[in-house]
Write a protein that holds these residues in place. Structure first.
Motif, short mmCIF file in Angstrom:
data_model
loop_
_atom_site.label_atom_id
_atom_site.label_comp_id
_atom_site.label_asym_id
_atom_site.label_seq_id
_atom_site.Cartn_x
_atom_site.Cartn_y
_atom_site.Cartn_z
N THR A 1 0.83 -1.21 0.00
CA THR A 1 0.00 0.00 0.00
C THR A 1 0.86 1.25 0.00
N LEU A 2 1.89 1.27 0.85
CA LEU A 2 2.78 2.43 0.91
C LEU A 2 3.49 2.65 -0.41
N MET A 3 4.03 1.58 -1.00
CA MET A 3 4.77 1.73 -2.25
C MET A 3 3.85 2.21 -3.37
N GLY A 4 2.59 1.78 -3.35
CA GLY A 4 1.63 2.26 -4.32
C GLY A 4 1.41 3.76 -4.19
N LEU A 5 1.35 4.24 -2.95
CA LEU A 5 1.19 5.67 -2.70
C LEU A 5 2.42 6.46 -3.13
N LEU A 6 3.56 5.79 -3.15
CA LEU A 6 4.82 6.43 -3.57
C LEU A 6 5.11 6.13 -5.05
N ASP A 7 4.08 5.68 -5.77
CA ASP A 7 4.20 5.38 -7.22
C ASP A 7 5.26 4.32 -7.48
#
Length: 260
Positions: A57-63
């Motif tokens: 989820t975090l990496m998705g938010l950081l593209d």
């Protein structure tokens, strides 16, 4: 020879200090404001350590950007970690940032843990390095002793929120815990009503105390709140100015923009 060793020691000490100053621990990193804090810190070359339930989820938010070893992610619920875990995770961190909040669901608002923010603040401030800065994101609904007296209507609403909406009481207790302990460095950032904005416009004002009505007042973007928090980490003078304070952040009014 002694002088050379002395200067080498100073150089090593300076390098260690710089390394420490570029490492920041962030909790609430997958939240609407926390993601901006993490991205800004990383984009400016800092190292970030964070605890999240889902790294994906975090990496998705950081593209899905690759920050290499400058981003350390621990997958866990923050309150499931031991004191030793938190000591290890916050080791050498110059600042600890909490953008933690309750999920806006029935379980998130009325379920356990009721004191998620307060308990996290207490545990992190006991585990973090002695000279670290603790930055807590609150809201302008959280009172500060120097704030002007609220209207009767506002006091009634806050009273009801305190006893009917557990997250509000949790935010108040977390800020109160910090306010009553001056043994370490802390700042509570209190935004007005929050809105979304992809990038920080940097078009905001900071006040020492709340101003205006609690309802229908000015707004501020989450990105700008994140920008201010990162500036507090970077700027020695600003950090000293707001040490042990609860500054309020809000967007500039249209009339103020024209005057600039």
């Amino acid at each position: 020879m002694k002088n050379l060793l002395f200067h080498l020691l100073i150089l090593v000490s300076h390098c260690i200090s710089l390394a420490m100053s570029s490492k920041v621990f962030v909790v609430g990193a997958t939240g609407a404001t926390g993601k901006h804090v993490v991205r800004m810190l990383l984009n400016e070359g800092n190292s970030v350590v964070t605890v999240v339930r889902s790294k994906d989820t975090l990496m998705g938010l950081l593209d899905d950007q690759d920050y290499g070893d400058r981003l350390e992610v621990k997958e866990s619920a923050i309150l499931d970690l031991t004191h030793d875990d938190l000591v290890s995770l916050t080791k050498d961190c110059f600042a600890i940032v909490s953008c933690l909040g309750h999920n806006l669901t029935f379980k998130g608002i009325w379920g356990k843990p009721r004191q998620l923010v307060t308990d996290t603040v207490k545990r992190l401030t006991k585990a973090m390095p002695e000279n670290a800065l603790f930055l807590l994101m609150g809201s302008d609904g959280v009172a500060h002793p120097i704030d002007p007296k609220r209207t009767l209507g506002e006091r009634i609403v806050i009273f009801l929120l305190r006893y009917l909406i557990p997250p509000h009481a949790d935010n108040e207790m977390a800020a109160d815990y910090l306010y009553n302990d001056r043994s370490f460095n802390w700042i509570v950032v209190r935004p007005t009503d929050l809105v979304d904005e992809e990038t920080a416009s940097k078009n905001y004002d900071i006040f020492d105390k709340s101003e205006g009505s609690l309802f229908g007042g000015p707004v501020v973007s989450r990105a700008n709140v994140a920008h201010f928090m990162v500036e507090l980490i970077k700027d020695d003078k600003m950090r000293e100015q707001y040490k042990h304070q609860m500054p309020v952040i809000k967007h500039k009014l249209a009339s103020e923009e024209k005057e600039l």
